[in-house]
Scaffold this motif. Structure first.
Motif, PDB file in Angstrom:
ATOM      1  N   ILE A 328       0.831  -1.322  -0.055  1.00 53.20           N
ATOM      2  CA  ILE A 328       0.010   0.175   0.073  1.00 53.20           C
ATOM      3  C   ILE A 328       0.863   1.284   0.093  1.00 53.20           C
ATOM      4  N   ASP A 329       0.805   2.059  -0.982  1.00 53.78           N
ATOM      5  CA  ASP A 329       1.769   3.114  -1.086  1.00 53.78           C
ATOM      6  C   ASP A 329       1.427   4.193  -0.187  1.00 53.78           C
ATOM      7  N   SER A 330       2.632   4.768   0.245  1.00 52.05           N
ATOM      8  CA  SER A 330       2.691   5.661   1.344  1.00 52.05           C
ATOM      9  C   SER A 330       1.890   7.029   1.202  1.00 52.05           C
ATOM     10  N   SER A 331       1.626   7.407  -0.207  1.00 55.12           N
ATOM     11  CA  SER A 331       0.757   8.565  -0.284  1.00 55.12           C
ATOM     12  C   SER A 331      -0.655   8.499   0.022  1.00 55.12           C
ATOM     13  N   TYR A 332      -0.954   7.217   0.602  1.00 51.58           N
ATOM     14  CA  TYR A 332      -2.287   7.376   1.258  1.00 51.58           C
ATOM     15  C   TYR A 332      -2.377   7.543   2.654  1.00 51.58           C
ATOM     16  N   GLY A 333      -1.313   7.683   3.257  1.00 50.63           N
ATOM     17  CA  GLY A 333      -1.069   8.018   4.683  1.00 50.63           C
ATOM     18  C   GLY A 333      -1.866   7.118   5.806  1.00 50.63           C
ATOM     19  N   LEU A 334      -1.840   5.702   5.369  1.00 50.94           N
ATOM     20  CA  LEU A 334      -2.552   4.773   6.243  1.00 50.94           C
ATOM     21  C   LEU A 334      -1.700   4.196   7.409  1.00 50.94           C
ATOM     22  N   GLY A 335      -0.363   4.310   7.278  1.00 52.88           N
ATOM     23  CA  GLY A 335       0.499   4.017   8.427  1.00 52.88           C
ATOM     24  C   GLY A 335       0.208   2.738   8.866  1.00 52.88           C
ATOM     25  N   HIS A 336       0.404   2.578  10.363  1.00 44.64           N
ATOM     26  CA  HIS A 336       0.406   1.411  11.053  1.00 44.64           C
ATOM     27  C   HIS A 336      -1.026   0.595  11.162  1.00 44.64           C
ATOM     28  N   LYS A 337      -2.221   1.676  11.433  1.00 47.21           N
ATOM     29  CA  LYS A 337      -3.304   1.387  11.981  1.00 47.21           C
ATOM     30  C   LYS A 337      -4.641   1.451  10.860  1.00 47.21           C
ATOM     31  N   TYR A 338      -4.469   2.285   9.884  1.00 50.00           N
ATOM     32  CA  TYR A 338      -5.433   2.535   9.026  1.00 50.00           C
ATOM     33  C   TYR A 338      -5.856   2.013   7.593  1.00 50.00           C
ATOM     34  N   ILE A 339      -5.287   0.685   7.415  1.00 55.30           N
ATOM     35  CA  ILE A 339      -5.212   0.100   6.165  1.00 55.30           C
ATOM     36  C   ILE A 339      -6.795  -0.161   5.984  1.00 55.30           C
ATOM     37  N   CYS A 340      -7.512  -0.160   7.037  1.00 57.34           N
ATOM     38  CA  CYS A 340      -9.079  -0.448   6.979  1.00 57.34           C
ATOM     39  C   CYS A 340      -9.755   0.626   6.141  1.00 57.34           C
ATOM     40  N   ARG A 341      -8.898   1.875   6.066  1.00 59.42           N
ATOM     41  CA  ARG A 341      -9.534   2.776   5.191  1.00 59.42           C
ATOM     42  C   ARG A 341      -9.091   2.712   3.572  1.00 59.42           C
ATOM     43  N   TYR A 342      -8.198   1.704   3.395  1.00 59.61           N
ATOM     44  CA  TYR A 342      -7.765   1.866   2.061  1.00 59.61           C
ATOM     45  C   TYR A 342      -8.908   1.464   1.209  1.00 59.61           C
ATOM     46  N   LYS A 343      -8.903   2.347  -0.067  1.00 58.65           N
ATOM     47  CA  LYS A 343     -10.058   2.168  -0.922  1.00 58.65           C
ATOM     48  C   LYS A 343     -10.141   0.905  -1.718  1.00 58.65           C
ATOM     49  N   GLU A 344      -8.994   0.249  -1.690  1.00 64.84           N
ATOM     50  CA  GLU A 344      -8.943  -1.030  -2.488  1.00 64.84           C
ATOM     51  C   GLU A 344      -9.126  -2.098  -1.594  1.00 64.84           C
ATOM     52  N   LEU A 345      -9.127  -1.958  -0.342  1.00 66.32           N
ATOM     53  CA  LEU A 345      -9.282  -3.058   0.633  1.00 66.32           C
ATOM     54  C   LEU A 345     -10.438  -3.853   0.439  1.00 66.32           C
ATOM     55  N   PRO A 346     -11.888  -3.496   0.294  1.00 66.73           N
ATOM     56  CA  PRO A 346     -12.830  -4.473   0.025  1.00 66.73           C
ATOM     57  C   PRO A 346     -12.704  -5.174  -1.056  1.00 66.73           C
ATOM     58  N   ASN A 347     -12.072  -4.815  -2.111  1.00 64.89           N
ATOM     59  CA  ASN A 347     -11.790  -5.643  -3.587  1.00 64.89           C
ATOM     60  C   ASN A 347     -10.744  -6.691  -3.284  1.00 64.89           C
ATOM     61  N   ILE A 348      -9.730  -6.305  -2.412  1.00 64.53           N
ATOM     62  CA  ILE A 348      -8.762  -7.108  -1.996  1.00 64.53           C
ATOM     63  C   ILE A 348      -9.139  -8.388  -1.226  1.00 64.53           C
ATOM     64  N   ILE A 349      -9.962  -8.052  -0.357  1.00 63.01           N
ATOM     65  CA  ILE A 349     -10.644  -9.033   0.536  1.00 63.01           C
ATOM     66  C   ILE A 349     -11.463 -10.015  -0.137  1.00 63.01           C
ATOM     67  N   GLN A 350     -12.311  -9.313  -0.934  1.00 62.35           N
ATOM     68  CA  GLN A 350     -13.571 -10.034  -1.637  1.00 62.35           C
ATOM     69  C   GLN A 350     -12.745 -11.159  -2.887  1.00 62.35           C
ATOM     70  N   THR A 351     -11.738 -10.590  -3.343  1.00 62.92           N
ATOM     71  CA  THR A 351     -11.258 -11.393  -4.315  1.00 62.92           C
ATOM     72  C   THR A 351     -10.454 -12.473  -3.738  1.00 62.92           C
ATOM     73  N   PHE A 352      -9.796 -12.165  -2.499  1.00 66.56           N
ATOM     74  CA  PHE A 352      -8.954 -13.436  -1.727  1.00 66.56           C
ATOM     75  C   PHE A 352     -10.002 -14.421  -1.337  1.00 66.56           C
ATOM     76  N   VAL A 353     -11.084 -13.906  -0.682  1.00 66.46           N
ATOM     77  CA  VAL A 353     -12.118 -14.853   0.080  1.00 66.46           C
ATOM     78  C   VAL A 353     -12.795 -15.805  -1.163  1.00 66.46           C
ATOM     79  N   SER A 354     -12.807 -15.074  -2.379  1.00 67.49           N
ATOM     80  CA  SER A 354     -13.329 -15.850  -3.436  1.00 67.49           C
ATOM     81  C   SER A 354     -12.566 -16.904  -4.243  1.00 67.49           C
ATOM     82  N   GLN A 355     -11.289 -16.558  -4.153  1.00 65.60           N
ATOM     83  CA  GLN A 355     -10.416 -17.464  -4.472  1.00 65.60           C
ATOM     84  C   GLN A 355      -9.882 -18.628  -3.639  1.00 65.60           C
ATOM     85  N   ALA A 356      -9.858 -18.250  -2.326  1.00 68.56           N
ATOM     86  CA  ALA A 356      -9.639 -19.241  -1.395  1.00 68.56           C
ATOM     87  C   ALA A 356     -10.700 -20.149  -1.386  1.00 68.56           C
ATOM     88  N   PHE A 357     -12.063 -19.670  -1.487  1.00 66.49           N
ATOM     89  CA  PHE A 357     -13.217 -20.637  -1.505  1.00 66.49           C
ATOM     90  C   PHE A 357     -13.267 -21.574  -2.628  1.00 66.49           C
TER      91      PHE A 357
END
Length: 362
Positions: A328-357
């Motif tokens: 996750i690029d530093s330009s987003y300023g998410l640091g250690h705690k706020y990856i939960c705010r990363y705009k691409e996170l929902p897609n990352i999670i859903q894609t990984f869940v789908s592939q794992a399933f």
């Protein structure tokens, strides 16, 4: 340049001397030199030695469970921190440790009648039709801390079930002596409880953050040896092992170039079995793994997440279906705690869940 760490207190003293009135310069110079020498000996000598020989201080610095935030939270009422459709409950582990936990309903069940009893909620898990996420937090705070609640709400909006809990001596769980073995034992019990409760009705994913990545990796390695595996593991802001994390942590910068650093700071953790060697544990984990790390992480440097990824990739043969990493690029300023705010996170999670399933059903 690194040798400057030895003389920082003395240089600071010289700067102070310049501003002192000439009449008192001689006396003040002598006094300031003495103070500087004492501070130097305390900071670089006495305090490190106290740390080296105190297991209790080592544990407190590692776990930070005494940092309780939010301060006035009532954990029996998750709605007070913005968690809707949730119940508070407790589990009793094999070691007779009471563990405080929340179960949070997926979005699709909020529009129906929310179950009122523990039995109703457990029936929801036993008949789950959507993925179930078990969240394992990092050090300090509790299951109601702000950035954790943000992630629960994201899971809920994705229509996933969520279970989160506090290790021993965190939140309202039993105040029992902390150790790596202890928090791993607590987590192993909760994982097994959840897998049995869901009983294959839906895929179960484990999500660890920061110190929770070390806890979850260790617990899943132990479970894998017993043939017990979840559908997948997310590691958010992970480190590869506690030795490298101690060395690279910002608080260690003033000490780590000193010749005794490893003996005074690192070795005691290993000698007291506070190791969290995720780079070893991840080689035993059988389920797919997704590593998430922000380049601007100021607590766990991004390089340690890369080291963990490389260790896993080398062992598993760089199987892209087994080990993945999202940088996750530093330009987003998410640091250690706020990856939960990363705009691409929902897609990352859903894609990984789908592939794992899909991998689990083929």
């Amino acid at each position: 340049m690194r040798s400057n760490y030895y003389i920082l207190p003395l240089l600071a003293a010289v700067v102070l001397f310049i501003s002192i009135d000439n009449f008192y310069f001689g006396v003040s110079l002598l006094w300031t030199m003495k103070v500087s020498i004492v501070l130097y000996l305390v900071i670089f000598g006495l305090l490190p030695l106290i740390f080296h020989y105190s297991y209790d201080i080592q544990r407190k610095i590692l776990f930070l469970n005494f940092v309780y935030w939010p301060r006035d939270i009532n954990l029996s009422k998750p709605e007070e921190v913005g968690v809707v459709g949730a119940r508070n409950f407790y589990l009793k582990t094999h070691q007779d440790v009471k563990i405080g936990a929340w179960q949070i309903l997926p979005q699709s069940l909020l529009n129906s009648t929310i179950p009122m009893t523990d039995e109703d909620y457990e029936a929801v898990l036993s008949n789950a039709e959507r993925p179930v996420f078990l969240y394992m937090h990092g050090n300090s705070g509790n299951r109601g801390s702000g950035h954790r609640v943000e992630l629960y709400n994201l899971f809920q909006s994705l229509d996933y079930h969520v279970v989160c809990f506090d290790y021993r001596s965190y939140g309202d769980s039993d105040n029992v002596e902390l150790s790596e073995y202890g928090v791993v034992a607590d987590s192993k019990y909760v994982i097994e409880w959840l897998l049995k409760k869901v009983n294959g009705a839906a895929p179960v994913f484990i999500w660890g953050h920061s110190l929770g990545t070390g806890v979850s990796s260790h617990a899943l390695a132990l479970l894998a040896e017993e043939g017990i595996n979840p559908a997948g593991l997310f590691l958010e802001s992970p480190f590869n092992n506690i030795a490298d994390e101690l060395t690279e942590h910002p608080f260690a910068r003033i000490f780590r170039h000193l010749p005794w650093f490893h003996w005074v700071i690192v070795e005691p953790f290993y000698n007291n079995n506070l190791r969290f060697e995720s780079d070893k544990h991840i080689t035993k984990i059988k389920c797919p793994v997704m590593i998430l790390h922000a380049e601007d992480d100021g607590v766990v440097p991004f390089s340690l997440g890369e080291k963990l990824y490389n260790a896993a990739s080398q062992y598993h043969g760089n199987d892209s279906n087994r080990i993945k990493m999202s940088r996750i690029d530093s330009s987003y300023g998410l640091g250690h705690k706020y990856i939960c705010r990363y705009k691409e996170l929902p897609n990352i999670i859903q894609t990984f869940v789908s592939q794992a399933f899909r991998n689990n059903t083929t």
